[in-house]
Each structure stands twice: as C-alpha cells, then as structure tokens.
Design a protein around this motif. Structure first.
Motif, PDB file in Angstrom:
ATOM      1  N   ASN A 130      26.615 -53.754 -65.808  1.00 31.52           N
ATOM      2  CA  ASN A 130      27.231 -54.471 -66.825  1.00 31.52           C
ATOM      3  C   ASN A 130      26.936 -56.005 -67.460  1.00 31.52           C
ATOM      4  O   ASN A 130      27.166 -56.492 -68.177  1.00 31.52           O
ATOM      5  CB  ASN A 130      28.758 -54.526 -66.676  1.00 31.52           C
ATOM      6  CG  ASN A 130      29.694 -53.114 -66.722  1.00 31.52           C
ATOM      7  OD1 ASN A 130      30.121 -52.928 -67.850  1.00 31.52           O
ATOM      8  ND2 ASN A 130      29.615 -52.457 -65.647  1.00 31.52           N
ATOM      9  N   THR A 131      25.984 -56.394 -66.257  1.00 33.94           N
ATOM     10  CA  THR A 131      25.226 -57.711 -66.768  1.00 33.94           C
ATOM     11  C   THR A 131      23.777 -57.698 -66.085  1.00 33.94           C
ATOM     12  O   THR A 131      23.773 -57.110 -65.024  1.00 33.94           O
ATOM     13  CB  THR A 131      26.001 -58.885 -66.474  1.00 33.94           C
ATOM     14  OG1 THR A 131      25.331 -60.134 -66.591  1.00 33.94           O
ATOM     15  CG2 THR A 131      26.438 -58.855 -64.839  1.00 33.94           C
ATOM     16  N   SER A 132      22.853 -58.370 -66.674  1.00 28.80           N
ATOM     17  CA  SER A 132      21.575 -58.618 -66.129  1.00 28.80           C
ATOM     18  C   SER A 132      21.426 -59.947 -65.702  1.00 28.80           C
ATOM     19  O   SER A 132      20.398 -60.490 -65.560  1.00 28.80           O
ATOM     20  CB  SER A 132      20.526 -57.960 -66.996  1.00 28.80           C
ATOM     21  OG  SER A 132      20.666 -58.759 -68.129  1.00 28.80           O
ATOM     22  N   GLU A 133      22.589 -60.918 -65.739  1.00 33.51           N
ATOM     23  CA  GLU A 133      22.391 -62.214 -65.746  1.00 33.51           C
ATOM     24  C   GLU A 133      23.293 -62.737 -64.221  1.00 33.51           C
ATOM     25  O   GLU A 133      23.714 -63.956 -64.277  1.00 33.51           O
ATOM     26  CB  GLU A 133      23.469 -62.821 -66.647  1.00 33.51           C
ATOM     27  CG  GLU A 133      22.812 -62.736 -68.009  1.00 33.51           C
ATOM     28  CD  GLU A 133      21.148 -63.315 -68.127  1.00 33.51           C
ATOM     29  OE1 GLU A 133      21.142 -64.388 -67.580  1.00 33.51           O
ATOM     30  OE2 GLU A 133      20.367 -62.739 -68.865  1.00 33.51           O
ATOM     31  N   VAL A 134      22.933 -62.154 -63.311  1.00 28.83           N
ATOM     32  CA  VAL A 134      23.562 -62.332 -61.868  1.00 28.83           C
ATOM     33  C   VAL A 134      22.393 -63.123 -61.167  1.00 28.83           C
ATOM     34  O   VAL A 134      21.412 -62.768 -61.180  1.00 28.83           O
ATOM     35  CB  VAL A 134      23.778 -61.047 -61.014  1.00 28.83           C
ATOM     36  CG1 VAL A 134      24.110 -61.786 -59.586  1.00 28.83           C
ATOM     37  CG2 VAL A 134      24.996 -60.390 -61.485  1.00 28.83           C
ATOM     38  N   HIS A 135      22.643 -64.628 -61.201  1.00 28.43           N
ATOM     39  CA  HIS A 135      21.726 -65.546 -60.932  1.00 28.43           C
ATOM     40  C   HIS A 135      21.184 -65.571 -59.415  1.00 28.43           C
ATOM     41  O   HIS A 135      20.214 -65.860 -58.942  1.00 28.43           O
ATOM     42  CB  HIS A 135      21.736 -66.815 -61.387  1.00 28.43           C
ATOM     43  CG  HIS A 135      21.567 -67.039 -62.788  1.00 28.43           C
ATOM     44  ND1 HIS A 135      22.338 -68.055 -63.802  1.00 28.43           N
ATOM     45  CD2 HIS A 135      20.947 -66.237 -63.935  1.00 28.43           C
ATOM     46  CE1 HIS A 135      22.234 -67.776 -64.996  1.00 28.43           C
ATOM     47  NE2 HIS A 135      21.562 -66.696 -65.076  1.00 28.43           N
ATOM     48  N   ALA A 136      22.307 -65.438 -58.518  1.00 24.82           N
ATOM     49  CA  ALA A 136      22.256 -65.156 -57.195  1.00 24.82           C
ATOM     50  C   ALA A 136      23.495 -64.562 -56.738  1.00 24.82           C
ATOM     51  O   ALA A 136      24.617 -64.317 -57.230  1.00 24.82           O
ATOM     52  CB  ALA A 136      22.225 -66.917 -56.428  1.00 24.82           C
ATOM     53  N   ALA A 137      23.138 -64.074 -55.213  1.00 28.38           N
ATOM     54  CA  ALA A 137      24.390 -63.352 -54.832  1.00 28.38           C
ATOM     55  C   ALA A 137      23.993 -63.446 -53.162  1.00 28.38           C
ATOM     56  O   ALA A 137      23.095 -63.631 -52.776  1.00 28.38           O
ATOM     57  CB  ALA A 137      24.425 -61.819 -55.221  1.00 28.38           C
ATOM     58  N   ILE A 138      25.242 -63.244 -52.437  1.00 26.01           N
ATOM     59  CA  ILE A 138      25.300 -63.157 -50.938  1.00 26.01           C
ATOM     60  C   ILE A 138      26.351 -62.324 -50.346  1.00 26.01           C
ATOM     61  O   ILE A 138      27.416 -62.501 -50.996  1.00 26.01           O
ATOM     62  CB  ILE A 138      25.123 -64.532 -50.220  1.00 26.01           C
ATOM     63  CG1 ILE A 138      24.526 -64.692 -48.781  1.00 26.01           C
ATOM     64  CG2 ILE A 138      26.103 -65.361 -50.635  1.00 26.01           C
ATOM     65  CD1 ILE A 138      24.021 -66.102 -48.616  1.00 26.01           C
ATOM     66  N   ASP A 139      26.457 -61.691 -49.292  1.00 27.69           N
ATOM     67  CA  ASP A 139      27.574 -61.087 -48.603  1.00 27.69           C
ATOM     68  C   ASP A 139      28.072 -62.460 -47.901  1.00 27.69           C
ATOM     69  O   ASP A 139      27.424 -63.104 -47.077  1.00 27.69           O
ATOM     70  CB  ASP A 139      27.042 -59.881 -47.894  1.00 27.69           C
ATOM     71  CG  ASP A 139      26.534 -60.128 -46.468  1.00 27.69           C
ATOM     72  OD1 ASP A 139      25.416 -60.703 -46.654  1.00 27.69           O
ATOM     73  OD2 ASP A 139      26.900 -59.616 -45.758  1.00 27.69           O
ATOM     74  N   ILE A 140      29.254 -62.364 -47.771  1.00 26.20           N
ATOM     75  CA  ILE A 140      30.172 -63.334 -47.016  1.00 26.20           C
ATOM     76  C   ILE A 140      30.041 -63.045 -45.311  1.00 26.20           C
ATOM     77  O   ILE A 140      31.084 -62.021 -45.112  1.00 26.20           O
ATOM     78  CB  ILE A 140      31.405 -63.759 -47.567  1.00 26.20           C
ATOM     79  CG1 ILE A 140      31.217 -64.143 -48.952  1.00 26.20           C
ATOM     80  CG2 ILE A 140      32.180 -64.888 -46.527  1.00 26.20           C
ATOM     81  CD1 ILE A 140      32.569 -64.329 -49.586  1.00 26.20           C
TER      82      ILE A 140
END
Length: 333
Positions: free
Chosen positions: A209-219
C-alpha cells in the motif's frame, strides 16, 4: 542415550516439500532454487538458556516457537518473505529425544503459518539449551527495507503494543510479584513472551500500500534502543510521545506494582518483535485508510547528535537509550 543419527532421523520428518527447496535434509547442505527477480535475505538469531530464558519459564514447544519467531521477525523488518530455516541445536545431557520432538513441534506450529519447514541443521552436546535459527527468505531485487534512511519530519509507527515482555519477565522472576496479580493479568503478558507473533503479513500489507517506507526495524532490544539505531544511521533525533505509545492495561497494572514509570518499562522492553516503521505522515494516513493497524508513536527531527527522547505527558523531554543487551543485562530488564 540417543545418537546423533537418532536426532537427525527425528527432525527430518518435519521437513515439508517446497517448490523452491530442491534438496532438503539428509545431504551435506540444502539447495534452494533461485529466481532472477528476487534476492535472498538471510538472518540468524539465537536463544540460549539463562541468557534469554530460564527453562521453567516456558514449555519446550514454546522454546521452538519463540526461537523461530525471533529470526522471522528480522526477515519481516526487511520486507522479505521466508522460504525455509536451519536449526543449530545445542542439546544438554538431560534433553531427551522426546524433548527435541516437542521443540520441533513448536517450530512446526509457527512454520505452518508461513508454509515453511526446516531444511537442515546441526546438533551438538551443550551444557545448556542453545537454539540457533537461520532463516532464509527473499525480497524483490533492490526492494529490501533498511534501517538507514529516515528523513526529518517522518513519523514513527509500530504494530501491536509494547511492554508486555518486560512485564512478563518481572513476573516470571519474582514469585511475590506474581502472587500480587490475577491470572488474567499474568496470562496477558506471559503469552506474548512465550509466543510472540512475527509481523511478516503486516509488513507485506504495508509494502503493498506504500512505497515510501524510509526505514524499519523489529523491536528486539527495546523501543528506545531500536529507534536509536535508526537515528544514528540517519543522523537524526527521534522523539517518542509517552501518551501515544500503545500499552496493554496489564502492563500499567504491573508497572504500578513495581513502582516504576510505565514509560520506562515500555521503552526498555526487549524481544517484543513488533515492527517499527518510519514513513511520511501522509503515507501513514494512507495505510490507515487501507485498514492497516499502525500506531504513531513519535517523529524524527534534525539534530547535531542522534538521540532518542521521550516527551513526557507533563511536557518535559528525557533522553532515553536503555534496552536489552545480551552482554550487559541478560534477563535483567
């Protein structure tokens, strides 16, 4: 005493045919069929007795489930889907063949949710239970999500809630505290410690639904510690809003019994395995319109020194970095 071949024969029964796994257990290595449009994403995680858990805290099946969940969570954060996994298992003298089967039943319960099974592994004698899981997944070429690229003005959003794992460990460590809470409160928090949910499906929904996830991490090391990793790689300051962090009511109750501020318990709670994504605010609104459940908990802003701050409900901002560290504070939250 079972032999190594007995263990191999047992766990080989847990392998399921997969269109991409051309050769599974029984040879020197597994063989995976490559697709030219995809890239492999590989992650390894470990659970070691008396570092990540005490044996009386979990059923043996829970150990398998939780160990696989930890490795799958890394795959989820990268935007990948899993194909298979390998297990490097250290077995104590008092761990029977039936115990190993129970452990693998835990792998199977979670693996079946994502149509994966173990395609190989290794066994060795160990003074304590040691479970190393290597997950092999794939992502469309050049489309992996990294930790590094947050931008000033981006919002920070997470799946689920945080704090229950830290609350569970306090309960499991302290029989007196455990007696102070009712069964429902204990079940609410301990269930997440024993059987966390890797957010693979949630991340795939986000990326559709978006191509604009700039960063991610699992907690995995704690909300504040994991945000700090993104802040440092992006050269930004992160601000978390105390009142926006999703907290289960049982965590509030346990924090009160501990005489500890809820935000401290929540921000340092490791091995939650929720997803933290960084994206423009308008993209988060788009995801909400698509019924994707994410909670906005903060934002990134320019800085000369990357830090994480908690903006308290009373208005003050407190710098916060504490989290889980295997070398400093195993089982000590």
């Amino acid at each position: 005493m079972p032999t190594e071949q007995d263990f191999i024969a047992l766990v080989s029964k847990f392998f399921k045919e997969h269109p991409r796994i051309r050769l599974g257990p029984g040879d020197d290595a597994a063989v995976i069929t490559e697709i030219s449009t995809q890239e492999f994403v590989i992650s390894v995680d470990a659970m070691v007795e008396d570092v990540h858990f005490h044996r009386n805290w979990l059923e043996i099946e829970d150990l398998g489930y939780r160990a696989l969940a930890a490795a799958l969570s890394d795959i989820a954060a990268m935007g990948a889907i899993p194909l298979t996994f390998l297990v490097n298992l250290g077995i104590p003298a008092d761990f029977s063949l039936a115990n190993v089967e129970e452990l693998y039943n835990g792998f199977k319960t979670l693996g079946d949710e994502f149509c994966i099974s173990p395609s190989g592994g290794n066994f060795y004698r160990s003074p304590k239970i040691s479970i190393g899981v290597t997950v092999i997944g794939e992502v469309r070429r050049d489309m992996e999500v990294r930790r590094c690229c947050a931008q000033a003005g981006d919002v920070i959003a997470i799946t689920g809630d945080v704090g229950r794992v830290a609350a569970a460990i306090h309960l499991l460590k302290d029989p007196f505290l455990s007696q102070m809470v009712n069964h429902k409160v204990k079940a609410d928090v301990v269930s997440k410690f024993r059987r966390p949910k890797p957010r693979i499906n949630e991340m795939q929904s986000i990326l559709r639904n978006t191509s604009e996830v700039h960063a991610a991490i699992d907690i995995s090391d704690g909300l504040a510690s994991d945000i700090l990793k993104i802040a440092q790689l992006s050269g930004l300051e992160a601000v978390l809003y105390e009142e926006k962090i999703p907290v289960h009511p049982s965590v509030n109750f346990i924090a009160e019994k501990l005489h500890k501020p809820v935000w401290q318990l929540v921000a340092s709670s490791g091995e939650e395995f929720e997803l933290l994504v960084v994206l423009p605010k308008e993209e988060l609104q788009k995801l909400r319109s698509a019924n994707i459940n994410l909670t906005e908990v903060g934002e990134f802003r320019p800085t000369f020194k990357p830090t994480v701050k908690i903006r308290r409900s009373i208005g003050e901002e407190v710098e916060f970095t504490t989290g889980f560290d295997h070398f400093v504070n195993p089982l000590d939250l």
